[in-house]
Design an enzyme around this catalytic site. Structure first.
Site, PDB file in Angstrom:
ATOM      1  N   ARG A  12      -9.353  48.646  49.532  1.00 30.79           N
ATOM      2  CA  ARG A  12      -8.446  47.559  48.883  1.00 30.79           C
ATOM      3  C   ARG A  12      -8.393  48.000  47.508  1.00 30.79           C
ATOM      4  NH1 ARG A  12     -11.782  45.239  52.593  1.00 30.79           N
ATOM      5  NH2 ARG A  12     -13.606  45.316  50.939  1.00 30.79           N
ATOM      6  N   GLU A  17     -23.554  46.218  49.393  1.00 22.64           N
ATOM      7  CA  GLU A  17     -24.194  45.315  49.519  1.00 22.64           C
ATOM      8  C   GLU A  17     -24.717  44.782  51.132  1.00 22.64           C
ATOM      9  OE1 GLU A  17     -21.447  41.687  49.033  1.00 22.64           O
ATOM     10  OE2 GLU A  17     -22.961  40.000  49.280  1.00 22.64           O
TER      11      GLU A  17
HETATM   12  P1  AMP Z   1     -20.829  46.916  45.880  1.00 21.41           P
HETATM   13  O1  AMP Z   1     -21.131  48.639  45.683  1.00 21.41           O
HETATM   14  O2  AMP Z   1     -22.182  46.312  46.309  1.00 21.41           O
HETATM   15  O3  AMP Z   1     -20.412  46.566  44.467  1.00 21.41           O
HETATM   16  O4  AMP Z   1     -19.824  46.829  46.777  1.00 21.41           O
HETATM   17  C1  AMP Z   1     -18.409  46.714  46.430  1.00 21.41           C
HETATM   18  C2  AMP Z   1     -17.401  47.087  47.647  1.00 21.41           C
HETATM   19  O5  AMP Z   1     -17.822  46.532  48.863  1.00 21.41           O
HETATM   20  C3  AMP Z   1     -16.046  46.767  47.145  1.00 21.41           C
HETATM   21  O6  AMP Z   1     -15.353  48.091  47.871  1.00 21.41           O
HETATM   22  C4  AMP Z   1     -15.798  45.674  48.086  1.00 21.41           C
HETATM   23  O7  AMP Z   1     -14.633  45.669  48.729  1.00 21.41           O
HETATM   24  C5  AMP Z   1     -16.824  45.575  49.333  1.00 21.41           C
HETATM   25  N1  AMP Z   1     -17.579  44.259  49.363  1.00 21.41           N
HETATM   26  C6  AMP Z   1     -18.912  44.071  49.015  1.00 21.41           C
HETATM   27  N2  AMP Z   1     -18.891  42.800  49.127  1.00 21.41           N
HETATM   28  C7  AMP Z   1     -18.034  42.135  49.465  1.00 21.41           C
HETATM   29  C8  AMP Z   1     -17.665  40.759  49.917  1.00 21.41           C
HETATM   30  N3  AMP Z   1     -18.437  39.852  49.924  1.00 21.41           N
HETATM   31  N4  AMP Z   1     -16.471  40.619  50.266  1.00 21.41           N
HETATM   32  C9  AMP Z   1     -15.356  41.453  50.325  1.00 21.41           C
HETATM   33  N5  AMP Z   1     -15.916  42.948  50.011  1.00 21.41           N
HETATM   34  C10 AMP Z   1     -17.067  43.014  49.476  1.00 21.41           C
END
Ligand code: AMP
Length: 183
Positions: A70, A107
């Protein structure tokens, strides 16, 4: 100069309302923020990119680096609006030339991302803005900043449409961070 809509509460509320929430996707317990419903709204999408361009034109960037997938959508639209280059940061095995690689925690799960070794080759110490749709734990974004640095770029800021404040991802970040929406 007209006020930048990114700092207007009404505009932020409209953006927030346009983002669909899907419970338990892709795993139980995750509330997924689906930005496809924002992209669908031609007026909001174009106002978002125009106002990001207004903020970032002062930065005199050389490149925007977007995180798969995205971050590609917002990143390439913004790169086009600013007239700068775009660099993709991709999941393992997707980039065809020589790459630099980092593993990171999500996550939900774990993954590996890559950047082309020569992504900034024309511009030593290139000024780079990192962009993604959302920061959760910050693992993906900080790994991306490290890849940009290893490839010879200077990541001047990381930009997210949504910052999930409960997950405290900003703690991990070693750049300046700008998020349009805090939820
Ligand atoms: P993080 O590395 O945990 O900060 O996760 C960020 C990445 O995971 C980004 O590329 C987001 O698009 C995706 N992502 C993580 N959690 C979500 C969520 N709750 N909704 C949509 N995309 C998420």
């Amino acid at each position: 100069m007209s006020k930048n809509l990114l700092y207007c509460e009404d505009f932020k509320q409209k953006l927030l309302d346009s983002i669909r929430q899907i419970q338990d996707y892709p795993k139980k317990g995750i509330l997924f923020r689906d930005i496809t419903t924002l992209l669908n709204d031609k007026e909001l999408f174009s106002l978002l990119i125009d106002n990001l361009a207004l903020r970032y034109k002062e930065y005199h960037l050389d490149f925007i680096a977007g995180i798969e997938s995205r971050g590609f959508i917002f990143g390439s639209a913004l790169a086009f609006a600013l007239g700068v280059g775009f660099v993709p940061i991709r999941k393992k095995g997707k980039l065809p030339a020589k790459v630099l690689q980092k593993s990171y925690a999500l996550e939900y799960g774990e993954d590996v991302i890559e950047i082309h070794q020569d992504a900034f080759r024309d511009k030593p110490n290139a000024k780079v803005l990192l962009i993604d749709d959302l920061i959760a734990t910050g693992g993906t974004a900080q790994a991306s900043v490290e890849l940009i640095t290893e490839a010879g770029g200077n990541c001047v800021e990381s930009c997210f449409l949504i910052h999930l404040t409960a997950l405290d991802g900003l703690k991990k970040m070693q750049t300046k961070v700008f998020s349009v929406l805090e939820v």
